[in-house]
Design a protein around this motif. Sequence first.
Motif, PDB file in Angstrom:
ATOM      1  N   SER A  63       0.824  -1.211   0.000  1.00 32.01           N
ATOM      2  CA  SER A  63       0.000   0.000   0.000  1.00 32.01           C
ATOM      3  C   SER A  63       0.857   1.260   0.000  1.00 32.01           C
ATOM      4  O   SER A  63       0.429   2.311  -0.477  1.00 32.01           O
ATOM      5  CB  SER A  63      -0.972   0.004   1.193  1.00 32.01           C
ATOM      6  OG  SER A  63      -0.292   0.238   2.409  1.00 32.01           O
ATOM      7  N   ILE A  64       2.094   1.142   0.487  1.00 35.86           N
ATOM      8  CA  ILE A  64       3.009   2.281   0.509  1.00 35.86           C
ATOM      9  C   ILE A  64       3.868   2.322  -0.758  1.00 35.86           C
ATOM     10  O   ILE A  64       3.888   3.322  -1.471  1.00 35.86           O
ATOM     11  CB  ILE A  64       3.933   2.225   1.749  1.00 35.86           C
ATOM     12  CG1 ILE A  64       3.120   2.258   3.047  1.00 35.86           C
ATOM     13  CG2 ILE A  64       4.951   3.381   1.719  1.00 35.86           C
ATOM     14  CD1 ILE A  64       3.917   1.897   4.290  1.00 35.86           C
ATOM     15  N   TYR A  65       4.577   1.216  -1.035  1.00 39.16           N
ATOM     16  CA  TYR A  65       5.617   1.203  -2.069  1.00 39.16           C
ATOM     17  C   TYR A  65       5.217   0.525  -3.372  1.00 39.16           C
ATOM     18  O   TYR A  65       5.976   0.564  -4.339  1.00 39.16           O
ATOM     19  CB  TYR A  65       6.868   0.487  -1.536  1.00 39.16           C
ATOM     20  CG  TYR A  65       7.493   1.178  -0.355  1.00 39.16           C
ATOM     21  CD1 TYR A  65       8.219   2.351  -0.522  1.00 39.16           C
ATOM     22  CD2 TYR A  65       7.364   0.661   0.927  1.00 39.16           C
ATOM     23  CE1 TYR A  65       8.796   2.991   0.566  1.00 39.16           C
ATOM     24  CE2 TYR A  65       7.940   1.292   2.016  1.00 39.16           C
ATOM     25  CZ  TYR A  65       8.658   2.449   1.838  1.00 39.16           C
ATOM     26  OH  TYR A  65       9.229   3.088   2.897  1.00 39.16           O
ATOM     27  N   GLY A  66       4.057  -0.119  -3.422  1.00 37.45           N
ATOM     28  CA  GLY A  66       3.662  -0.860  -4.610  1.00 37.45           C
ATOM     29  C   GLY A  66       3.432   0.030  -5.826  1.00 37.45           C
ATOM     30  O   GLY A  66       3.355   1.259  -5.718  1.00 37.45           O
ATOM     31  N   ALA A  67       3.286  -0.617  -6.978  1.00 30.92           N
ATOM     32  CA  ALA A  67       3.053   0.118  -8.232  1.00 30.92           C
ATOM     33  C   ALA A  67       1.791   0.971  -8.145  1.00 30.92           C
ATOM     34  O   ALA A  67       1.700   2.022  -8.787  1.00 30.92           O
ATOM     35  CB  ALA A  67       2.958  -0.864  -9.392  1.00 30.92           C
ATOM     36  N   ALA A  68       0.818   0.537  -7.350  1.00 32.17           N
ATOM     37  CA  ALA A  68      -0.408   1.306  -7.151  1.00 32.17           C
ATOM     38  C   ALA A  68      -0.476   1.837  -5.716  1.00 32.17           C
ATOM     39  O   ALA A  68      -1.551   2.067  -5.172  1.00 32.17           O
ATOM     40  CB  ALA A  68      -1.629   0.441  -7.457  1.00 32.17           C
TER      41      ALA A  68
END
Length: 136
Positions: free
Chosen positions: A50-55
């Motif tokens: 939720s922080i670093y993902g693609a979305a």
Amino acid sequence: MTFSIGSGVFTSMPQARMMPSSRIFDSAGKAPYVDIIVPDDDHQLLVMESIYGAAGVKAGFTEGKCREDLSKAIVHLAERGARVAVLGCTELPLLFPQSTDFDARETTVALVDPTMLLAAACVRHAVASGNSSPNV
């Protein structure tokens, strides 16, 4: 009668690794009636996504998958007894702001934004010390 307030804590993975050595939450966890609960590995990965993902929020998203992932992690902690979730990474309140009534399926969880609490404490301190200058 005794009771405990389960407090879930979310941080990014580097912060989570530092917690045992830095003992950031030790004193709070030793307070009467407070139990510190951290996500299991699978739910910590959801927080990281939720922080670093693609979305994720660092990619500029505040709706969709990042909110869904964090919501799942909050529900997970609520199911384990947390009634308060500390949004311990500065980006997380961009997904869910501080509130007292987050719907975690079968219960309500309070979400705490520590950055907002710190800012409010700084303002209170400045006002109490009589310093109204913006250069505090």
